[in-house]
Write a protein that holds these residues in place. Structure first.
Motif, mmCIF file in Angstrom:
data_model
loop_
_atom_site.group_PDB
_atom_site.id
_atom_site.type_symbol
_atom_site.label_atom_id
_atom_site.label_comp_id
_atom_site.label_asym_id
_atom_site.label_seq_id
_atom_site.Cartn_x
_atom_site.Cartn_y
_atom_site.Cartn_z
ATOM 1 N N SER A 21 0.828 -1.207 0.000
ATOM 2 C CA SER A 21 0.000 0.000 0.000
ATOM 3 C C SER A 21 0.859 1.252 0.000
ATOM 4 O O SER A 21 0.563 2.234 -0.691
ATOM 5 N N THR A 22 1.933 1.220 0.783
ATOM 6 C CA THR A 22 2.821 2.381 0.855
ATOM 7 C C THR A 22 3.516 2.622 -0.475
ATOM 8 O O THR A 22 3.679 3.774 -0.906
ATOM 9 N N LEU A 23 3.923 1.557 -1.142
ATOM 10 C CA LEU A 23 4.561 1.687 -2.460
ATOM 11 C C LEU A 23 3.637 2.410 -3.430
ATOM 12 O O LEU A 23 4.049 3.353 -4.117
ATOM 13 N N ALA A 24 2.378 1.981 -3.479
ATOM 14 C CA ALA A 24 1.424 2.607 -4.391
ATOM 15 C C ALA A 24 1.187 4.065 -4.022
ATOM 16 O O ALA A 24 1.110 4.941 -4.892
ATOM 17 N N ALA A 25 1.083 4.344 -2.733
ATOM 18 C CA ALA A 25 0.857 5.726 -2.298
ATOM 19 C C ALA A 25 2.032 6.630 -2.648
ATOM 20 O O ALA A 25 1.843 7.766 -3.110
ATOM 21 N N ARG A 26 3.237 6.139 -2.429
ATOM 22 C CA ARG A 26 4.415 6.966 -2.709
ATOM 23 C C ARG A 26 4.544 7.271 -4.198
ATOM 24 O O ARG A 26 5.007 8.348 -4.589
ATOM 25 N N HIS A 27 4.178 6.306 -5.045
ATOM 26 C CA HIS A 27 4.250 6.527 -6.492
ATOM 27 C C HIS A 27 2.959 7.127 -7.047
ATOM 28 O O HIS A 27 2.863 7.373 -8.254
ATOM 29 N N ARG A 28 1.967 7.304 -6.176
ATOM 30 C CA ARG A 28 0.675 7.914 -6.539
ATOM 31 C C ARG A 28 -0.009 7.145 -7.679
ATOM 32 O O ARG A 28 -0.434 7.705 -8.681
ATOM 33 N N ILE A 29 -0.110 5.834 -7.486
ATOM 34 C CA ILE A 29 -0.722 4.971 -8.489
ATOM 35 C C ILE A 29 -1.723 4.039 -7.822
ATOM 36 O O ILE A 29 -1.685 3.817 -6.606
ATOM 37 N N THR A 87 7.889 -3.288 -20.122
ATOM 38 C CA THR A 87 7.521 -3.361 -18.706
ATOM 39 C C THR A 87 7.964 -2.100 -17.970
ATOM 40 O O THR A 87 9.092 -1.630 -18.142
ATOM 41 N N TRP A 88 7.071 -1.575 -17.162
ATOM 42 C CA TRP A 88 7.375 -0.435 -16.289
ATOM 43 C C TRP A 88 7.503 -0.965 -14.872
ATOM 44 O O TRP A 88 6.738 -1.834 -14.445
ATOM 45 N N ILE A 89 8.472 -0.449 -14.129
ATOM 46 C CA ILE A 89 8.661 -0.871 -12.743
ATOM 47 C C ILE A 89 8.513 0.321 -11.811
ATOM 48 O O ILE A 89 9.040 1.411 -12.078
ATOM 49 N N TYR A 90 7.741 0.115 -10.739
ATOM 50 C CA TYR A 90 7.639 1.067 -9.638
ATOM 51 C C TYR A 90 8.330 0.412 -8.447
ATOM 52 O O TYR A 90 7.824 -0.575 -7.896
ATOM 53 N N TRP A 91 9.469 0.940 -8.044
ATOM 54 C CA TRP A 91 10.290 0.294 -7.024
ATOM 55 C C TRP A 91 10.441 1.212 -5.814
ATOM 56 O O TRP A 91 10.504 2.447 -5.948
ATOM 57 N N GLY A 92 10.491 0.604 -4.625
ATOM 58 C CA GLY A 92 10.726 1.381 -3.410
ATOM 59 C C GLY A 92 11.429 0.561 -2.350
ATOM 60 O O GLY A 92 11.188 -0.641 -2.220
#
Length: 266
Positions: A153-161, A210-215
């Motif tokens: 959840s935090t990953l998605a929030a930080r990337h605003r997705i 592929t797009w990556i959202y990493w944290g």
């Protein structure tokens, strides 16, 4: 609860940001007599300090803190055929430890608690360990689970997705099973969240499309975020991981893989 029953709470405390504590978590902490904290060694001492900081701010003044060394686990087996056996052995030894703590440190009629990173339901062993202890029948207790804000959840929030696309499923997998997961679901049957990827499994993907959202260290002052086409940012992520591990001695990271065609780029 009567005066003869031990009661435990498994409290999700979020991925590192003290502000992620829910009201339910704070209420449970304020009624707890004994907190059990498992120390994972000097490298992760900051995680223990963060728990203490949370307790100093939110727990009642009459509580006790009982610390114990978490059983050692052979991480070299994580990529081997003996992975499941190693995990079961580690959980058994952890259950032995926790059973003794509950029996010796929590009196009948008292409330105890384990503070769990993220959410207790997602890649955490505490619930399985308590189930194992209860099944043994050597010590009697009841327990409840307080959900927490996960690193996902935090990953998605930080990337605003959003974590999922319209009409598509969301898959969550450990890094060691990433190739199997992608092989099973195909190239465009949902988005994939990857956790516990100590071996940088994204390196083995082609990176095309592929797009990556990493944290990493999500929710902490050391948080690192990277996003972009996998083929373009994979080396940047690897460098960031190596530098962070060298600095802190450990790393916790999570990422989301999404088809490039579904990403709205600036």
């Amino acid at each position: 609860m009567d005066g003869t029953t031990r009661h435990l709470a498994v409290i999700g405390i979020g991925s590192g940001d003290p502000d992620q504590l829910t009201l339910a978590a704070v209420k449970a902490m304020r009624t707890t007599d004994v907190f059990f904290i498992l120390d994972k060694g000097r490298e992760k001492a900051s995680l223990v300090r963060l728990r203490h900081d949370m307790l100093d701010e939110h727990a009642s003044g009459s509580h006790r803190i009982v610390e114990a060394d978490d059983p050692w686990r052979d991480r070299a087996q994580d990529a081997s055929s003996g992975y499941r056996e190693a995990v079961h052995d580690w959980r058994r030894r952890r259950a032995d430890l926790c059973e003794g703590l509950i029996r010796d440190e929590l009196a009948p009629g008292q409330r105890g608690a384990f503070l769990v990173w993220g959410d207790p339901s997602l890649y955490d062993s505490t619930l399985a360990v308590l189930e194992s202890i209860a099944a043994r029948g050597n010590v009697t207790f009841t327990y409840e689970v307080i959900p927490g804000v996960s690193s996902v959840s935090t990953l998605a929030a930080r990337h605003r997705i959003g974590l999922n696309r319209v009409g598509r499923p969301l898959h969550i997998t450990p890094g060691r099973q990433l190739s199997e997961t992608l092989g099973a679901i195909g190239n465009d049957d949902g988005d994939v969240v990857v956790m516990l990827d100590a071996h940088e499994s994204f390196r083995h993907l082609s990176g095309e499309g592929t797009w990556i959202y990493w944290g990493a260290y999500l929710g902490t002052p050391d948080e690192i975020l990277v996003s972009g086409p996998l083929g373009e940012v994979a080396d940047e992520i690897r460098r960031a991981r190596a530098e962070a591990r060298a600095t802190h001695g450990w790393i916790m990271d999570t990422y989301l893989l999404r088809p490039l065609a579904e990403v709205a780029t600036p």
